[in-house]
Each structure stands twice: as structure tokens, then as C-alpha cells.
Enzyme design. Structure first.
Site, short mmCIF file in Angstrom:
data_model
loop_
_atom_site.label_atom_id
_atom_site.label_comp_id
_atom_site.label_asym_id
_atom_site.label_seq_id
_atom_site.Cartn_x
_atom_site.Cartn_y
_atom_site.Cartn_z
N SER A 27 0.66 -1.20 0.04
CA SER A 27 -0.08 0.08 0.04
C SER A 27 0.92 1.24 -0.14
CB SER A 27 -0.88 0.04 1.37
OG SER A 27 -1.75 -1.05 1.22
N ARG A 31 1.46 4.35 -3.00
CA ARG A 31 1.50 5.66 -2.79
C ARG A 31 2.92 6.58 -3.06
NH1 ARG A 31 -2.40 2.65 -0.37
NH2 ARG A 31 -4.32 3.86 0.09
N GLY A 98 -6.50 -3.49 -7.44
CA GLY A 98 -7.46 -2.55 -7.18
C GLY A 98 -7.04 -1.44 -6.84
N ARG A 126 -14.71 -6.64 -9.84
CA ARG A 126 -14.61 -5.88 -8.57
C ARG A 126 -15.13 -4.56 -8.46
NH1 ARG A 126 -8.78 -6.50 -5.79
NH2 ARG A 126 -9.92 -5.51 -4.23
N GLN A 173 -9.20 2.87 0.00
CA GLN A 173 -8.98 3.08 -1.50
C GLN A 173 -10.00 4.41 -1.90
OE1 GLN A 173 -9.41 -0.46 -3.52
NE2 GLN A 173 -7.29 -1.44 -2.70
N ASP A 318 -6.94 -7.79 5.19
CA ASP A 318 -6.17 -8.53 4.34
C ASP A 318 -5.51 -9.76 5.08
OD1 ASP A 318 -6.63 -6.82 2.28
OD2 ASP A 318 -4.61 -5.74 2.25
N LYS A 345 -12.86 -9.22 -2.92
CA LYS A 345 -11.29 -8.92 -2.93
C LYS A 345 -10.85 -9.51 -4.25
CE LYS A 345 -10.67 -6.35 0.57
NZ LYS A 345 -10.08 -5.10 0.48
N ARG A 349 -13.20 -14.07 -1.04
CA ARG A 349 -12.23 -14.73 -0.03
C ARG A 349 -13.10 -15.66 0.81
NH1 ARG A 349 -7.65 -10.18 0.67
NH2 ARG A 349 -6.47 -10.96 -1.38
N ARG A 393 -3.56 -14.05 -1.61
CA ARG A 393 -3.49 -14.30 -0.05
C ARG A 393 -4.01 -15.79 0.24
NH1 ARG A 393 -1.15 -9.73 1.49
NH2 ARG A 393 -2.00 -7.92 0.37
C1 S3P Z 1 -5.71 -0.91 0.42
C2 S3P Z 1 -6.86 -1.21 1.03
C3 S3P Z 1 -7.57 -2.14 1.20
C4 S3P Z 1 -6.85 -3.35 1.23
C5 S3P Z 1 -6.29 -3.46 -0.15
C6 S3P Z 1 -5.24 -2.35 -0.22
C7 S3P Z 1 -4.86 0.34 -0.24
O1 S3P Z 1 -8.85 -1.98 0.30
O2 S3P Z 1 -7.64 -4.49 1.25
O3 S3P Z 1 -5.41 -4.59 -0.17
O4 S3P Z 1 -3.56 0.14 -0.41
O5 S3P Z 1 -5.86 1.21 0.11
P1 S3P Z 1 -10.10 -1.37 0.40
O6 S3P Z 1 -9.83 0.13 0.70
O7 S3P Z 1 -10.69 -1.81 -0.52
O8 S3P Z 1 -10.56 -1.74 1.86
#
Ligand code: S3P
Length: 433
Positions: A27, A31, A98, A126, A173, A318, A345, A349, A393
């Protein structure tokens, strides 16, 4: 993305020992690339994740004209500012990621050119509407396929307007997408968050946060356009969790995991495992770019299942696959609920976990928002082949399970581990006691 349908076999191992240094958090790495590409000047990033998902983000910015260089162990990212991107020549491929699709939509939707984002089979199933809804309210011209899915058509825009948006799903997200869009506007955009989610975007951009009744308000505006930074990415706690659970469940085992991200919006898994009786100690702690990190010492432990509080679910979302593996070996009933998000996801899952647990012979009750089973039914007569469902995962959780089983186990379609951790097998080999 095309994966080889590899069947990976795991034999039983007796103990784990030593020290592990894992790649950077996925994550935070996304960024680091995104905000460096938006900044004007050269940013330097150390310990970037080796995940294929992160590479996806890198490649998308490459297609948009961002240039990279590697110097020693640093990735140099040559950002050109918010509006210096070039119109991509083809559709932008978000693969399985995603985070790339949802966060980058917020940047492309603010540009003066058209673009299209597509994804692989899993990502195309998704939900995207959760992101396009608030972004459309800000004035972006976004058209999803079947009103919710990729491919997404993004048309040029002239001017965006700020919004005050209360998150409808506890999603970092969605929160990040709105805050990133806010960077393109002079007036203040607000996101109201009632259930905490990971806060890497706010930390890296240095956004102001106001406490309000029942939650927080995060503000964004052109005042917070990122500047070039030197970023050290702490190691991924989600990746570390697989090795933490393996060590806890193995006899005579002890492992140190270095420089793990200890951001409180991500450490729920440590809290839960400690409450289950897990011997996990933070042996040193430091800070980098507002992110906490430290070394963890993990030792073999006897675990018992506990009630997992609803509020902690977004923090451990996660980690639920690997937490479930801990739950199989822990005393008492394992139950997770309030995690409907698991259904959207990289695979469904809940379905993936329940299928594999039943495949092994456990009696599992499935609910719309979770599942439960009684532990300690570990009677295994033959080698079980677990199904990854193309979900990294799930593949890694059942790999760890297989290492713990007397007869080992096999994972079908194992190659997908690359999505977050291409070095998974080598890391295991390094710590076999
Ligand atoms: C993430 C946020 C989470 C997480 C994903 C990464 C991110 O998802 O499950 O693996 O980097 O912002 P959601 O924002 O859909 O909860």
C-alpha cells in the site's frame, strides 16, 4: 495478467529459525510512486515492494510519461507535476491491482485528455462504483462498464469542484481517491471517516485531520500537492503475517522480522494474535516519513480462539486468510463476521476459504459476512490440493497450512503469489530451522 497454472507442493517442516527482511509494504509503495509522479522533481524511494501490483502502478505512470532510474538501492522517480502527464496511446492495464485502478482514476479524471483503465478477469469483477460515485460528484466524466466495472472510460474535464464526502464503505482506496482528487482543487475537499481504515495517503501527503463526533474529517486541497520526497518503505506487515503465524504455530521456533510497518491502522493482526496467546514482541521501533516501523520477535505459542471485534475488521481485512489458519490450530471455535468486504477482494475470499477448509475436511458454516468452524479436527489421510482461486493471499495462507501438516499439501494455481510477494518460496527456504 497471465499466470502459469503451477501446482506447488509443500512438505511438512519441523521448525523455523533466523531473521527475515521482507520487501516494502504494498500500500505504501503504490502511494510512493503515485505521489512522486505527481510531485515536480526527483523523489527517491528505498525498499519499494517487489509485488506485481506495484509494478502495475509503475507501468501505468510510465505510459503516462513518468520516468524512472535506479541508483544503488533506490528507485528515482522523475515527477513532472499534476498536469504534465501525456495522453496514453493505449488502454492502461491495471492487471489484478484494485489500488492502482481506484487511486489512479482520481488522477486521470482530473486531466485534459481521455483515457481508459482496464483490468484482468478478477479486477473486472470488483466494484468500481464506490470510487466513481464521489469522483463524479466532484465533476469527473467517468463511464463504467455495466455501471460498476472496468473497463472505465475517462473523458477530459475542465474544472472540478470540492465535496464533503462521508465514506459509505470502510475503504482506504475510496478515501484515498477522493483525497487525491482534492489535490486538483483550490478549495477544501473533505472525507468523513467513521470506521478507521489504513491512513498511508494522509500521512504521505501530510493532510490535516479534524476530530468530529463519531469519527474524523480528513481535508485535502491544492495546498497539499506533494513535493519530491526521500521515502523508506517499511516492510509489509501483511506479508509478515504469513511468517508470524507460521512461527507461532511451529514447535521450537523463533523468528525476527526486520523493519516491519507498525502503522496502527495496520497492526490489528498483531493485536489479535497476541490476544490469542501469540508471543510477539516489538524489539525496536523507529519512524520514517510519518510511518512507524520496527523489528518483531516471534516465538512458538499455544493459541486459543477469541471473539474478533467488529471494529478491528477493516484493520485486519487482508490478514483474515492467514488468521484463519491460526484459528484452525487454536483451541475453541474460530469465527469471523462483519467482513462482507472479503467477497469483493481478489477472489470471493469467504467462498475461497470455506472451499479449502471443507476440502481439508473441516465442518465449516458459511455466512454472507463470514464463516465459522470448530478447530482441532486435524485428521488428514491424504495430501490435499488447495485451490488458490488466483488469489495471492489464499495461495500463501494454504501454503503455510501445508507446511504445518504432517503430510504437507499442494496449492493449485500458485503463481499468483507474485501479486504481493514474488519471493515467498525463497523466504520460506531461508527460515527452515
Ligand atoms: C488498500 C486498501 C484495502 C486493502 C487493499 C489495499 C490500499 O482495500 O484491502 O489490499 O492500499 O488502500 P479497501 O480500500 O478496498 O478496503
Amino acid at each position: 495478467m497471465d499466470y502459469k497454472k503451477v501446482i506447488q507442493e509443500f512438505s511438512h517442516i519441523k521448525s523455523v529459525k533466523g531473521e527475515l527482511t521482507l520487501p516494502g509494504d504494498k500500500s505504501i509503495s503504490h502511494r510512493a510512486i503515485i505521489f512522486s509522479a505527481l510531485a515536480e522533481g526527483i523523489s527517491r524511494v528505498k525498499n519499494l515492494s517487489s509485488a506485481e501490483d506495484v509494478n502495475t502502478t509503475k507501468e501505468i505512470f510510465s505510459a503516462l510519461g513518468t520516468e524512472y532510474d535506479i541508483h544503488n538501492d533506490e528507485l528515482l522517480i522523475k515527477g513532472k507535476g499534476l498536469f504534465a502527464f501525456k495522453k496514453p496511446l493505449t488502454e492502461l492495464n491495471s492487471g489484478n491491482s484494485g489500488t492502482s485502478a481506484r487511486l489512479i482514476t482520481a488522477i486521470l479524471g482530473a486531466q485534459k485528455f481521455d483515457s481508459i483503465i482496464m483490468g484482468d478477469e478478477s479486477l473486472s469483477k470488483r466494484p468500481m462504483k464506490r470510487v466513481t460515485n464521489p469522483l463524479q460528484k466532484m465533476g469527473m466524466n467517468l463511464t463504467l462498464s455495466n455501471d460498476n466495472y472496468l473497463p472505465l472510460k475517462i473523458s477530459a474535464v475542465n474544472k472540478l469542484n470540492p465535496i464533503s464526502y462521508c465514506l459509505e464503505v470502510a475503504s482506504a482506496q475510496v478515501k484515498s481517491a477522493v483525497l487525491i482528487a482534492g489535490l486538483f482543487i483550490d478549495d477544501i475537499t473533505e472525507v468523513i471517516e467513521t470506521i478507521p481504515t489504513r491512513n498511508h495517503t494522509e500521512l504521505m501527503l501530510g493532510l490535516p485531520i479534524v476530530n468530529s463526533e463519531g469519527g474524523i474529517i480528513i481535508q485535502s486541497s491544492s495546498k497539499y500537492i506533494p513535493k519530491p520526497q526521500k521515502i523508506f518503505v517499511p516492510s509489509d506487515i501483511s506479508t509478515a503475517s504469513f511468517f508470524i503465524v507460521l512461527t507461532l504455530l511451529m514447535k521450537d521456533s523463533e523468528l525476527i522480522i526486520k523493519n516491519v510497518s507498525l502503522n496502527p491502522s495496520r497492526t490489528g493482526i498483531l493485536e489479535v494474535l497476541k490476544k490469542m496467546g501469540g508471543n510477539i514482541t516489538i524489539v525496536s521501533q523507529s519512524e520514517s516519513c510519518g510511518e512507524l516501523l520496527g523489528d518483531l520477535l516471534v516465538k512458538s505459542s499455544d493459541l486459543f480462539n477469541i471473539e474478533i471485534p467488529k471494529e478491528i475488521i477493516p484493520n485486519i481485512i487482508d490478514e483474515i486468510p492467514i488468521l484463519t489458519i491460526a484459528g484452525i490450530f487454536a483451541d475453541g471455535k474460530f469465527k469471523v463476521s462483519d467482513c462482507k468486504e472479503l467477497r469483493v477482494k481478489e477472489s470471493d475470499r469467504i467462498k475461497s476459504m470455506v472451499y479449502n477448509l471443507r476440502q481439508f475436511g473441516l465442518t465449516v458454516e458459511e455466512y454472507e459476512d463470514g464463516f465459522e468452524f470448530e478447530s482441532k479436527e486435524l485428521l488428514q489421510n491424504e495430501i490435499v490440493t488447495f485451490e488458490s482461486f488466483g488469489d495471492h493471499r489464499i495461495a500463501m495462507a494454504f501454503s503455510i497450512f501445508s507446511l504445518l501438516l504432517e503430510q504437507g499439501g499442494k496449492i493449485n494455481n500458485f503463481d499468483c503469489v507474485k501479486i504481493s510477494n514474488p519471493q515467498f518460496i525463497e523466504q520460506i527456504k531461508n527460515i527452515i530451522g
